[in-house]
Motif scaffolding. Structure first.
Motif, PDB file in Angstrom:
ATOM      1  N   GLU A 276       0.844  -1.202   0.000  1.00 56.06           N
ATOM      2  CA  GLU A 276       0.000   0.000   0.000  1.00 56.06           C
ATOM      3  C   GLU A 276       0.883   1.257   0.000  1.00 56.06           C
ATOM      4  O   GLU A 276       1.874   1.329   0.737  1.00 56.06           O
ATOM      5  CB  GLU A 276      -0.898   0.011   1.235  1.00 56.06           C
ATOM      6  CG  GLU A 276      -1.962  -1.076   1.250  1.00 56.06           C
ATOM      7  CD  GLU A 276      -3.010  -0.866   0.170  1.00 56.06           C
ATOM      8  OE1 GLU A 276      -3.210   0.313  -0.231  1.00 56.06           O
ATOM      9  OE2 GLU A 276      -3.599  -1.860  -0.289  1.00 56.06           O
ATOM     10  N   ALA A 277       0.531   2.238  -0.822  1.00 55.23           N
ATOM     11  CA  ALA A 277       1.338   3.463  -0.933  1.00 55.23           C
ATOM     12  C   ALA A 277       1.445   4.192   0.412  1.00 55.23           C
ATOM     13  O   ALA A 277       2.469   4.825   0.719  1.00 55.23           O
ATOM     14  CB  ALA A 277       0.742   4.392  -1.988  1.00 55.23           C
ATOM     15  N   ASP A 278       0.394   4.077   1.222  1.00 57.78           N
ATOM     16  CA  ASP A 278       0.413   4.765   2.525  1.00 57.78           C
ATOM     17  C   ASP A 278       1.537   4.239   3.407  1.00 57.78           C
ATOM     18  O   ASP A 278       2.091   4.988   4.226  1.00 57.78           O
ATOM     19  CB  ASP A 278      -0.928   4.569   3.246  1.00 57.78           C
ATOM     20  CG  ASP A 278      -2.062   5.268   2.519  1.00 57.78           C
ATOM     21  OD1 ASP A 278      -1.755   6.134   1.671  1.00 57.78           O
ATOM     22  OD2 ASP A 278      -3.231   4.933   2.777  1.00 57.78           O
ATOM     23  N   GLU A 279       1.870   2.958   3.250  1.00 53.95           N
ATOM     24  CA  GLU A 279       2.921   2.371   4.089  1.00 53.95           C
ATOM     25  C   GLU A 279       4.277   2.992   3.761  1.00 53.95           C
ATOM     26  O   GLU A 279       5.104   3.201   4.648  1.00 53.95           O
ATOM     27  CB  GLU A 279       2.955   0.851   3.888  1.00 53.95           C
ATOM     28  CG  GLU A 279       3.849   0.132   4.884  1.00 53.95           C
ATOM     29  CD  GLU A 279       3.677  -1.372   4.826  1.00 53.95           C
ATOM     30  OE1 GLU A 279       4.623  -2.076   5.213  1.00 53.95           O
ATOM     31  OE2 GLU A 279       2.599  -1.840   4.396  1.00 53.95           O
ATOM     32  N   ILE A 280       4.506   3.280   2.479  1.00 54.06           N
ATOM     33  CA  ILE A 280       5.763   3.933   2.096  1.00 54.06           C
ATOM     34  C   ILE A 280       5.734   5.400   2.503  1.00 54.06           C
ATOM     35  O   ILE A 280       6.717   5.951   3.016  1.00 54.06           O
ATOM     36  CB  ILE A 280       5.995   3.804   0.572  1.00 54.06           C
ATOM     37  CG1 ILE A 280       6.064   2.326   0.161  1.00 54.06           C
ATOM     38  CG2 ILE A 280       7.270   4.527   0.156  1.00 54.06           C
ATOM     39  CD1 ILE A 280       6.191   2.096  -1.321  1.00 54.06           C
ATOM     40  N   ALA A 281       4.588   6.060   2.299  1.00 52.67           N
ATOM     41  CA  ALA A 281       4.473   7.489   2.621  1.00 52.67           C
ATOM     42  C   ALA A 281       4.616   7.745   4.113  1.00 52.67           C
ATOM     43  O   ALA A 281       4.994   8.861   4.529  1.00 52.67           O
ATOM     44  CB  ALA A 281       3.132   8.020   2.120  1.00 52.67           C
ATOM     45  N   SER A 282       4.297   6.724   4.940  1.00 50.91           N
ATOM     46  CA  SER A 282       4.377   6.908   6.393  1.00 50.91           C
ATOM     47  C   SER A 282       5.809   6.907   6.907  1.00 50.91           C
ATOM     48  O   SER A 282       6.051   7.245   8.073  1.00 50.91           O
ATOM     49  CB  SER A 282       3.583   5.808   7.099  1.00 50.91           C
ATOM     50  OG  SER A 282       4.160   4.533   6.846  1.00 50.91           O
ATOM     51  N   ILE A 283       6.781   6.531   6.042  1.00 50.89           N
ATOM     52  CA  ILE A 283       8.184   6.544   6.452  1.00 50.89           C
ATOM     53  C   ILE A 283       8.625   7.994   6.621  1.00 50.89           C
ATOM     54  O   ILE A 283       8.343   8.858   5.770  1.00 50.89           O
ATOM     55  CB  ILE A 283       9.070   5.841   5.410  1.00 50.89           C
ATOM     56  CG1 ILE A 283       8.648   4.354   5.267  1.00 50.89           C
ATOM     57  CG2 ILE A 283      10.542   5.920   5.801  1.00 50.89           C
ATOM     58  CD1 ILE A 283       9.362   3.623   4.151  1.00 50.89           C
TER      59      ILE A 283
END
Length: 549
Positions: A399-406
């Motif tokens: 999920e893109a959100d998982e990368i963006a949360s970094i």
């Protein structure tokens, strides 16, 4: 003379019944089986006297001992094919007025006198029948006792195998089922586990063992009442016979310590088992549902710093302090080998220095891969690895959100990274496709389920180029997982074929997926057969049409 015959007959009847009773008691078999064997022997002797071609029956009364002999002939409508066993309807009605086709005419025969040869033949028949019945009785008695401990007397030792007299049968402790360096002498009493009972033509074969882990478990059940009552259970056991063993125990009563109960007062219970196992040292450890905790316990007395579990590979990596390495591995690898058997997993022992070096190497390799494939700088690549990303597929499909949360990344960067990962995967796929075609792998293989272009390249390198090549493989030849290579392999030690795994072992395909691939590759075989069957009637009709013209 006239009065002597009945007396002799009476004595003979009494003697037959006495023999039947004696044999039944001695061999512990049913008296009816002995009576049946006698009847069979008498029938054979009567056929020898009156002709083998006759259908002669004998009946011995089990109560009075009266013996009756008769010949049986079948009533047939027309001329009989076998004059000794059949009679036509007309002739049968002369003997029995209401005879009908299909009936049997009974022709009584006088008793026979047993000659020397006939008596010997009858004796052999009876002995054979009784022997067969005795073997069947032995098999039925022991087949349901597999897993029990039995005590016997050593009868003889042949080529290292120990033959044990079990009272009503004989068992054998094969050389590989004995405790190493244990000596057995004729007349010694020996306890062993009934491992297997096989039905053989020469009688049941009872295989015993003193080296099996279940032998130790049964010994503990005899010495520890809590195990016998089910309060404590031995969940796992592993043995290096004659040297060392480990058992994992659990208590279903919180007030009872499973380890202490198995050890006993001043070690009395465990010592009784140790003595029976010729001084084999036993480690008793608490069993745990948590794999990591159980592994730590299983490697006692070594101290464990960290446990890493790879569930997919069924492999466990254990990190120990440098000064604990030799203790964790044990003499000739005994400690880690027993722990592996106890946990049913491959355990790799690493020192903290080895583990640090391994993690650093993997970190550098993955960082470089992300730099090259995603065209990002070293800092971003290392950030992805530090956050647990190990492959392009994870970056592309998470999920893109998982990368963006970094920390330091946003939605735009996450989207860009995923697009670059997808493009990199497509480049890999295209390169693999070209390589696969260069190897001569048919395009038809690319249509099969679960296969990627990288897998097809691997198949091509293994000379699997067509559907038929793939269809000829067994599932384990295709996907069987490679056995983990020991960290310390002896120099020049050959690698066994089963250690190498299947052709696609490195891709982690399941056995079910392997079956689907193989069956899909074989599908065209059945289509060809169906086509051939459908064309056969048409061909015959065409031939008939041409012939008529």
């Amino acid at each position: 003379m006239a009065t002597a015959a009945p007396a002799a007959a009476t004595a003979n009847r009494a003697e037959l019944l006495a023999i039947a009773d004696s044999v039944a008691r001695e061999k512990l078999i049913d008296r009816g089986i002995v009576i049946e064997a006698m009847e069979d022997a008498i029938q054979r002797a009567a056929r020898a006297r009156y002709g083998q071609e006759n259908d002669i029956r004998a009946k011995l009364d089990p109560q009075s001992g009266d013996l009756r002999l008769w010949r049986v002939v079948e009533v047939v409508e027309e001329a009989p094919e076998d004059y000794y066993k059949q009679i036509d309807l007309k002739g049968a009605q002369k003997l029995k007025a209401d005879a009908a086709v299909g009936d049997f005419i009974v022709d009584p025969l006088p008793p026979i006198e047993f000659g020397r040869i006939a008596a010997q033949a009858a004796k052999q028949v009876i002995f054979q029948k009784v022997r067969d019945a005795e073997r069947e009785r032995q098999f039925e008695e022991f087949k349901d006792r597999v897993g029990e401990i039995i005590t016997g007397v050593v009868k003889r030792v042949e080529f290292g195998h120990v033959v044990v007299d079990l009272g009503r049968a004989e068992g054998v402790i094969r050389r590989d089922a004995q405790i190493p360096r244990e000596m057995h002498r004729v007349g010694d009493r020996v306890r062993s586990l009934i491992l297997r009972v096989a039905r053989e033509t020469r009688g049941p074969q009872i295989f015993l063992s003193r080296a099996h882990p279940d032998f130790m478990k049964k010994l503990f059940a005899q010495e520890v009442p809590e195990i016998y009552d089910g309060i404590i259970e031995i969940k796992a056991a592993a043995r290096d016979p004659g040297s060392r063993a480990k058992i994992g125990v659990i208590s279903y009563d919180s007030s009872i310590d499973p380890v202490g109960a198995c050890v006993g007062m001043k070690g009395s219970r465990v010592q009784a088992v140790v003595q029976e196992m010729q001084g084999e040292k036993i480690d008793i450890i608490p069993w745990s549902e948590d794999t990591a905790t159980f592994v730590v316990n299983a490697l006692q007395p070594a101290t464990v710093a960290r446990v890493v579990i790879d569930e997919e590979e069924g492999r466990i990596e254990v990190v120990v302090p440098d000064d604990q390495l030799s203790l964790a591995i044990g003499r000739r690898g005994q400690n880690v080998r027993l722990a592996s058997q106890l946990t049913s997993s491959q355990i790799d022992i690493l020192t903290e220095a080895d583990a640090s070096e391994k993690r650093q190497k993997e970190f550098i390799e993955r960082s470089e891969m992300f730099q090259n494939e995603l065209d990002v700088d070293e800092t971003l690549a290392q950030l992805l690895v530090a956050e647990g990303f190990t492959s392009l597929e994870e970056v592309a499909y998470v999920e893109a959100d998982e990368i963006a949360s970094i920390e330091g990344l946003d939605d735009d960067i996450a989207t860009e990274l995923q697009e670059r990962a997808s493009e990199a995967l497509e480049r890999r796929e295209a390169a693999s496709r070209e390589e696969r075609r260069g190897l001569g792998v048919e395009d038809a293989l690319a249509e099969l389920p679960h296969l990627t272009e990288q897998m097809l390249v691997t198949l091509g390198k293994a000379k699997i180029l067509t559907l038929d090549d793939l269809a000829d493989l067994a599932t384990d030849e295709l996907v069987q997982k490679k056995r983990p290579e020991p960290r310390r392999r002896a120099e020049n030690a050959p690698q066994r074929a089963e250690d190498k795994g299947g052709i696609l072992a490195e891709y982690g395909l399941s056995e079910e997926q392997g079956n689907e691939i193989i069956m899909a590759a074989r599908a065209h075989w059945f289509e060809d057969e169906a086509t051939d069957e459908a064309s056969e009637p048409a061909s015959e009709e065409a031939v008939d049409a041409d012939t008529s013209q």
